[in-house]
Design an enzyme around this catalytic site. Structure first.
Site, PDB file in Angstrom:
ATOM      1  N   ASP A 310      44.577  36.306  38.438  1.00 40.25           N
ATOM      2  CA  ASP A 310      43.483  37.014  39.105  1.00 40.25           C
ATOM      3  C   ASP A 310      43.698  37.153  40.605  1.00 40.25           C
ATOM      4  OD1 ASP A 310      42.097  37.493  36.797  1.00 40.25           O
ATOM      5  OD2 ASP A 310      40.819  35.737  36.954  1.00 40.25           O
ATOM      6  N   VAL A 391      35.539  39.102  38.664  1.00 40.87           N
ATOM      7  CA  VAL A 391      36.759  39.724  38.143  1.00 40.87           C
ATOM      8  C   VAL A 391      36.507  40.032  36.668  1.00 40.87           C
ATOM      9  CG1 VAL A 391      39.261  39.554  37.947  1.00 40.87           C
ATOM     10  CG2 VAL A 391      38.066  38.278  39.737  1.00 40.87           C
ATOM     11  N   TYR A 394      34.290  37.513  34.231  1.00 42.94           N
ATOM     12  CA  TYR A 394      34.023  36.210  34.833  1.00 42.94           C
ATOM     13  C   TYR A 394      33.594  36.343  36.292  1.00 42.94           C
ATOM     14  CZ  TYR A 394      35.341  32.773  31.288  1.00 42.94           C
ATOM     15  OH  TYR A 394      35.361  31.963  30.182  1.00 42.94           O
TER      16      TYR A 394
END
Length: 652
Positions: A310, A391, A394
Site C-alpha cells: 500500500d 486505501v 481498509y
C-alpha cells in the site's frame, strides 16, 4: 488537458530549513523545471514528488551555522501513460536543474499505480465480450458491477513481461448507498494491460452464488435503532493545550520535534529530542512507516496473487483523510495541512491531514507509604500525532504517542471493511464466513517502521537482550535466580532478527560513547509485540518481493538513499530489493549511525464481529528509555489540578 507551468517563478526560500516540507510553490516550480527540460508531455503524469532529504552532515552543518544554505532537491517519479515507462528524476530547485534522470528497467520495478490508471479499468473491462458473458452467466446486471483493480504482483509470467498490469475483481452494487463488499462476484478475475488498454486474460474459475444480504451499515433497518444510553463526555482544557507550535516545530513537555509529511510515507517525525537538565538530547533523527504489505492467504485461482504494497505500489498517503473535530480527534486540537502534487504536477492541499492533541492516559505513578504516611498520585499524559488514510476497503490510522516519562509508541489502527469473497463452505480452510454465503479470506497486515536512531547522537550500537534461565547449582541453590544475556549486533550480515516471546527478546539502541552516572551506555529499548512474521512460504513471490516481512528487526548503517524497506519501486518488482539488498554491503554497526527497520502488524482471521464494518484492530511497538535518564524523569510532574475532588493528604 495540457500542462502549463512555464509562468511559475522560483520560490524565494533560500534559507529554509533543509528538512522543511515542500511548499505548494516548490511543487509548482518543480513541475515548471521538468517541463522546461522537455520531460513533461501530454501523456506524462506525476507519480511522486517529495523532498530529497540531504545527508545528515549537511543538516547538522546548516543548524550549526556552518553553511549559508543547503540546496533544495526534489525527487520525482514520472509515468508516461502512452508507453508505461517510469522515470526517476532528481531536481535541484536551487539551481533550477535536472541533476539526474533514469528510465526504470524491468528489474527495477515500475512506477506506482495512478488514480487515472484505475479510472481506465471500467471501460476496458466493460468492452470485453468474455467478461460480459461471464457476468450475465452469473445472473448479474453488468451495469451494477463495481470494478476493484489491484496491483498485480510479479509471478514471472512471460506474457506479462514489460507490461503494466493490474488484476481486477468484481462486486455488485444494487443501489448507490449499497456496500458493494457485501456482494462479491467471485470466481472471476480480469488481467488488464493498462498501456495496451485491453484484457489479456480472463480467469473464470467457478460460478459462486452472489451473497444477497446487505452490508449497508447506515441503513436503519439493517443496523437497528441507535442506542440512547450513551451520556456525553466533555474533554476540555480550559487553559489551552500544553504544546507550542512554530511552523513545523512542536515543543511539548521536554519533547521537541519537527512534523513532516510525504505522499508515500505519510506522517514523519523528524529530529525527536527530549530536554534533560536544560540540554536537548536527541533520540530519533527520523521516524516513519516506510512500507506495508497485505498478503492474503487464499490460494484460489482468482486470489492467489493478492498482496498489496500500500505504501510503495499505491503511495497510500495520497489518500489521507481530512480529519474532523469531534469525530476523528477530540479535545484541544492542532491540525497540520499536507501539500502534495497531483497527477498533473500541480499542488493540492489536504486540509487537517495531521491531528495533534493531548490525552490523559491514567496513572503515571502512585504510592501510599505505610511508614511515612504519604499518599501521592501523578497522572500520565501523552501527546498524540496522527493521520488516517483510506486505501480501497481498509482505513489505516497511524498514531505516534509521546509520554511524559520519555516513552515513545507507534500504533497502527486498522478499520474499514473486510475484503470479501464468496464463502466456499466450512471445509474451505482459507476464509471465515462473516455473513450468509459471504467469506473473508485470512490475511496479514505487515508494516515496516523505519527508525533512523540518534540516541544521544549518531554513535549507536544495537544490543539484543533476552532472559537467561539458570539451573540449580552452587550459585543458584534454590533455583530462583533470574538473569539476562545480551549480545551486540556488530555487522549487517548478522542484523536480521526475530522476536521471541519465550525469552522476552528486546533490542537496546545504545550509545557507547555517552555513559550515564552508573557507567553504562545510555539507551532506548525497542519492545516488539511479538506477532507472527510473514506466513507465506519462503519460496513464494511475496516473500521474495517483501523480504522485510520475514523478520521483525533489520539494522543497517545510515545511507540517505536507503529510504524504503522494499526498495524504491516495488510495483511489479521481481524481488530482492530493499533492506536485504542494503545489508549486502555488510557494513559495521558498532558505534555508528544506524537505522532500524521494525516489522509489526496483525494476522487477521476475520470474525463475524468484523462485519459489515470492522472495529479498530490495533498493532503497535514501544520505545522506552533504559538508562537514558539517571532517575524517574517525571518527579517534577505536579498533582492534578483539574479534579478538585482528588485530595492529596500529607501525614508527615
Amino acid at each position: 488537458m495540457a500542462i502549463a507551468h512555464t509562468t511559475v517563478d522560483a520560490p524565494r526560500r533560500a534559507h529554509v530549513h533543509p528538512l522543511e516540507n515542500l511548499s505548494a510553490e516548490e511543487i509548482e516550480w518543480t513541475s515548471s523545471i521538468l517541463e522546461r527540460h522537455g520531460l513533461v508531455t501530454e501523456s506524462v503524469r506525476f507519480v511522486y514528488v517529495g523532498l530529497d532529504e540531504p545527508h545528515k552532515r549537511e543538516v547538522f552543518a546548516f543548524e550549526a551555522g556552518d553553511a549559508e544554505r543547503v540546496d533544495r532537491r526534489v525527487r520525482v517519479v514520472l509515468l508516461d501513460l502512452a508507453t508505461g515507462a517510469g522515470t526517476d528524476i532528481a531536481v535541484n530547485l536551487t539551481s533550477a536543474t535536472v541533476e539526474s534522470q533514469a528510465v526504470l528497467s524491468p528489474d527495477e520495478g515500475q512506477a506506482a499505480i495512478l488514480d487515472e490508471e484505475f479510472g481506465l479499468i471500467d471501460p476496458i473491462v466493460r468492452a470485453d465480450a468474455g467478461w460480459q458473458e461471464a457476468i450475465r452467466a452469473r445472473g448479474a446486471d453488468p451495469d451494477k458491477v463495481v470494478f476493484v483493480p489491484l496491483s498485480a504482483g510479479e509471478y514471472g509470467y512471460e506474457e506479462e513481461n514489460g507490461r503494466r498490469i493490474v488484476r481486477t475483481l468484481f462486486f455488485l452494487q444494487e443501489y448507490p448507498e449499497d456496500s458493494c463488499w457485501a456482494h462479491p462476484v467471485d470466481g472471476l478475475c480480469a488481467y488488464v494491460d493498462l498501456t495496451a488498454g485491453r484484457v489479456i486474460e480472463l480467469v473464470d474459475e467457478a460460478r459462486y452464488p452472489i451473497p444477497a444480504e446487505t452490508g449497508d451499515y447506515l441503513d436503519p433497518e439493517y443496523r437497528g435503532p441507535e442506542r440512547t444510553t450513551l451520556k456525553a463526555i466533555d474533554i476540555s482544557q480550559p487553559d489551552g493545550p500544553s504544546f507550542e507550535v512554530d511552523g513545523e516545530i512542536v515543543s511539548w513537555q521536554n519533547w521537541r520535534f519537527r512534523v513532516g509529511f510525504d505522499p508515500r510515507e505519510g506522517l514523519i517525525l523528524r529530529q525527536l529530542s527530549f530536554a534533560d537538565g536544560g540540554v536537548d538530547r536527541s533520540i530519533i533523527y527520523r521516524a516513519s512507516i516506510a512500507e506495508m504489505v497485505v498478503p492474503y492467504g487464499d490460494p484460489s485461482p482468482v486470489r492467489f496473487w493478492q498482496n498489496y504494497f500500500d505504501t510503495g505500489e499505491y503511495m497510500f498517503a495520497r489518500y489521507t483523510n481530512s480529519l474532523e473535530l469531534g469525530c476523528d480527534c477530540v479535545g484541544e486540537i492542532h491540525y497540520f495541512d499536507a501539500v502534495l502534487a497531483d497527477e498533473r504536477g500541480g499542488a493540492r492541499t489536504i486540509k487537517n491531514a495531521i491531528c495533534m492533541h493531548e490525552e490523559d492516559t491514567g496513572i503515571l505513578w502512585k504510592h501510599t507509604d505505610p511508614f511515612s504516611g504519604t499518599s501521592e498520585t501523578r497522572r500520565q499524559r501523552r501527546l498524540v500525532i496522527s493521520f488516517f488514510t483510506t486505501v480501497g476497503n481498509y482505513d489505516y490510522g497511524f498514531y505516534w504517542y509521546l509520554y511524559l516519562d520519555g516513552t515513545i509508541e507507534c500504533e497502527a489502527k486498522l478499520s474499514g471493511i473486510l475484503f470479501t469473497s464468496a464463502f466456499r463452505g466450512k471445509d474451505y480452510p482459507y476464509a471465515s464466513e462473516v455473513a450468509p454465503g459471504l467469506g473473508a479470506p485470512f490475511h496479514q497486515h505487515l508494516f515496516s517502521a523505519r527508525l533512523d536512531m540518534a540516541v544521544d547522537g549518531t554513535d549507536n550500537t544495537v544490543q539484543e537482550l533476552q532472559v537467561k534461565r539458570l539451573p540449580i547449582g552452587p550459585d543458584n541453590p534454590a533455583g530462583n535466580a533470574i538473569s539476562y544475556e545480551k549480545s551486540p549486533i556488530v555487522r549487517e550480515s548478522d542484523a536480521a532478527r526475530n522476536a521471541d516471546a519465550s525469552v522476552g527478546r528486546v533490542w537496546h539502541i545504545t550509545n557507547p560513547t555517552h555513559l550515564n552516572r552508573y557507567g553504562e551506555p545510555t539507551s532506548y529499548v525497542l519492545i516488539p509485540e511479538e506477532t507472527p512474521s510473514l506466513l507465506a512460504d519462503p519460496a513464494s513471490s511475496v516473500a521474495a518481493r517483501a523480504p522485510f516481512t520475514t523478520k521483525q528487526l533489520w539494522v543497517t548503517q545510515y545511507d540517505p538513499r536507503e529510504r524504503y524497506t522494499a526498495g524504491d519501486h516495488p510495483n511489479r518488482h521481481p524481488g530482492g530489493a530493499g533492506v536485504t539488498a542494503y545489508q549486502k554491503a555488510d557494513r559495521t554497526l558498532e558505534n555508528t549511525d544506524i537505522v532500524l527497520w521494525h516489522t509489526f502488524g496483525p494476522t487477521h482471521f476475520p470474525r463475524p464481529e468484523d462485519w459489515p464494518v470492522m472495529p479498530v484492530d490495533p498493532a503497535k511497538f514501544t520505545l522506552k528509555p533504559f538508562g537514558f535518564f539517571e532517575r524517574n524523569p517525571t518527579l517534577d510532574v505536579p498533582r492534578a489540578t483539574s479534579s478538585a475532588h482528588c485530595e492529596h493528604h500529607r501525614a508527615r
